[in-house]
Design an enzyme around this catalytic site. Structure first.
Site: not given
Lengths: 418, 418
Positions: B105, B310, B348, B350, B353, B379
């Site tokens: 950015d 984003d 999940c 991840c 989890c 997560h």
């Protein structure tokens, strides 16, 4: 054998909490300490997970450092989330996700260093929580119930700590009280093994949450644990000797800790005190030096017969931007690292050194980014765990003394130049 | 095809910064955006690494979330460690250790939200650093030089941001100024490609540190980059249309961003504004909605033709103990999680989890342990990256609209009950 390969342990059947030694060099030795969660090869550094987490590290990162046994603090877990909560959630190993051996400190040191308004009486220690000011009463019996609930493999007695520079009189009083408390700990420890733990109060679970236990009666059985006594006596040789003798009269222990050091006394006094304890302690039991964790202290103490160490120093210093190296400590915030593309330690195989350079680490600290704290903590834990692994290699090769001398000379050289 | 398997990309030769779409459903579509550091499959969520690090996550954890393209902020890196320092250290990819595509950015938003004492004039923006109060002058030309030094694959124009609820007059002024700045950005962007970057000042290295560059002339060549324009115009449809037309008259862009949303306007106004832009924007270029990152906003915006997103929300909320779930957000500090052995989200995959339960995560937040911030941030990033992956799967299966409706109904149901 190459300098970095470690021979496999000898083919010796180790009983529960059994200890086998080999490769003695003076007071230094290699050892294998058997716990219900695996064998610890000694000398070993045990990272500290105060709140059932080694600050900044995931359990997987901790495994990758080569750590074998991990500490936690009964004082902190008793206050939050509560020792009964840890037990209800399956005990410390399940709670902290650490599959290997674990140890809890009793909280004697934390009451000494953190708690407010503490009153030490023969019955125990009254104190106010450093978190919310609530009042608590730590007796030897209560501490055994707490540590039995938390469920580490090795648990520590409640002891009375005093300043490192205390005079003979107060040092003797604290040491003798610690001996009397040890006897009370032992009795309660045995009672809990025999009679089982108090039943847990019923717990309200949120809708849909799985039940915590299949069998509430089995849950009351205390897990297999070893209780370690703690040698006290300040920096007074005859008190330390009396402490060891008192401990050995009280019972047949699986290991003995040396406490009350690294609490303000001079380093030569600390080394001398360890040397005083060495010939008094049984050689067939592991010796654990509590709260000592600088690289030079570890190398010096192995020389004086110590097998196990713990300290918060690697993670605390890591959070403050200080990294261990073979040439002493490095402060990563210094401007000289701004364009330095070298790792913290050339050849170090930790995740930090194999993936990040000093310039980026410095940036993370300048920008106050969490990743910086993580990466330096990780390196420092890896460094101390690896240092004790190297000590085992050198012991196995019969050259610990010459290696230690060279290591200490290099580690201290830069400090000497300044 | 199962619900979770994603077909491989079509056999289409994508030029540098080329974009290919398929599986259109209304305004929604799948896409492939080609960058010098790899192809980004869209729709995609791009995690934000403000200071060249996604707060709390290591690069390896970020990879494991499935993230493809990562953001960084030119404003922050310009102030610290300096855009020239990033360039001297090999550019943003080498510095941040991210091998995949990156985007910076320009800092327009950070000047608007962070800087002190800012004065916006036609020449540019004068402001004081939020770090040390030092004065800086952001012109379109200076920002191009900064982003060329940092070296992301996609770089953003300098634009003028205003409050989300601004009236027509100030909204038009800011939009028109952003168009004039875009033209100046384009000219400087092209000049730097043609003439090369300014030579770096000599750098003092510490003894023993490796040299930073082999070839100082090659180092001056600007890396291959795409400049993205930013649509402005507040919540005023005719200004948004005029902004898009002005942008398309200024050049042939590789992609177009929609800015100035999620800055205080109502959600229906945000969705309506995206819908206004959709038919005006070329369908053969990726559209990037800046700073938008709640799950429902992503699903709604894909419906309206957006390809890239984003937002700092997943890590910021993670640090505050809030986790995304298909049933809305969960505040892990709540007492109801104290004995809850379920993961944040059942099923999940991840790291959080699959390894930790709610009871332990709650404990980490109660004890203010860094690991808690890490695990919830991880997560949440995984959740948004995975949500857009699922959107691609549903698009490929031709059922995005029905999936989106069902997803939004479940996500909003619990909030509706309270």
């Amino acid at each position: 054998m190459s300098a970095d390969s470690l021979p496999t342990p000898p083919d010796v059947a180790l009983g529960q909490f059994g200890f086998h030694t080999s490769d003695e060099q003076g007071a230094a030795r290699r050892g294998w300490f058997n716990t219900p969660h695996g064998v610890v090869e000694t000398p070993a550094f045990m990272p500290v997970g105060t709140n059932a987490t080694v600050k900044g590290l995931s359990v997987h990162e901790l495994e990758e450092t080569g750590a074998q046994m991990v500490l936690s603090n009964a004082y902190h877990l008793y206050l939050r989330p509560g020792d009964k909560a840890v037990r209800a959630l399956g005990g410390l190993h399940a709670f902290a996700r650490w599959k290997g051996p674990m140890l809890t400190d009793s909280g004697g040191f934390q009451v000494f260093s953190l708690a407010q308004m503490r009153k030490v009486r023969e019955e125990g220690i009254e104190f106010q929580s450093h978190l919310d000011g609530s009042k608590h009463n730590y007796t030897p019996e209560a501490v055994m119930r707490i540590e039995r609930n938390i469920g580490a493999d090795v648990i520590m007695q409640l002891d009375e700590l005093i300043e490192g520079k205390s005079e003979f009189g107060p040092s003797r009083e604290a040491m003798e009280r610690s001996l009397r408390w040890l006897e009370r700990c032992r009795i309660e420890f045995d009672r809990l093994e025999r009679d089982g733990r108090e039943a847990l109060a019923p717990i309200d679970l949120p809708p849909g949450a799985p039940a915590l236990h299949d069998d509430l009666e089995t849950e009351r059985v205390a897990p297999p644990q070893a209780l370690f006594p703690i040698v006290q006596g300040g920096i007074h040789p005859e008190l330390r000797r009396a402490s060891v003798r008192g401990i050995l009269q009280t019972g047949d222990w699986h290991g003995v800790a040396i406490g009350g050091l690294s609490v303000g006394e001079a380093k030569p006094d600390m080394y001398a005190t360890i040397a005083v304890c060495d010939p008094e302690l049984p050689r067939d039991k592991p010796r654990y030096l509590m709260g000592v964790g600088f690289p030079d202290d570890l190398v010096e103490s192995v020389r004086r017969g110590v097998d196990l160490f713990d300290c918060v120093v690697p993670t605390r210093m890591g959070r403050h931007g200080t990294a261990f190296t073979p040439d002493g400590t490095v402060q990563i915030r210094r401007a000289e690292h701004r364009f330095d593309k070298r790792p913290l330690v050339e050849g170090c195989d930790c995740h930090t050194c194999t993936h990040y350079d000093r310039a980026y680490l410095r940036h993370l600290f300048a920008a106050e980014e969490m990743l910086g704290l993580r990466l330096l903590s990780l390196h420092n834990v890896h460094y101390l765990v690896g240092l004790m692994r190297q000590a085992r290699v050198e012991l196995a090769a019969g050259r610990y003394e010459s290696w230690a001398t060279a290591y200490l000379e290099r580690y201290r050289a830069r400090a000497g130049r300044k």
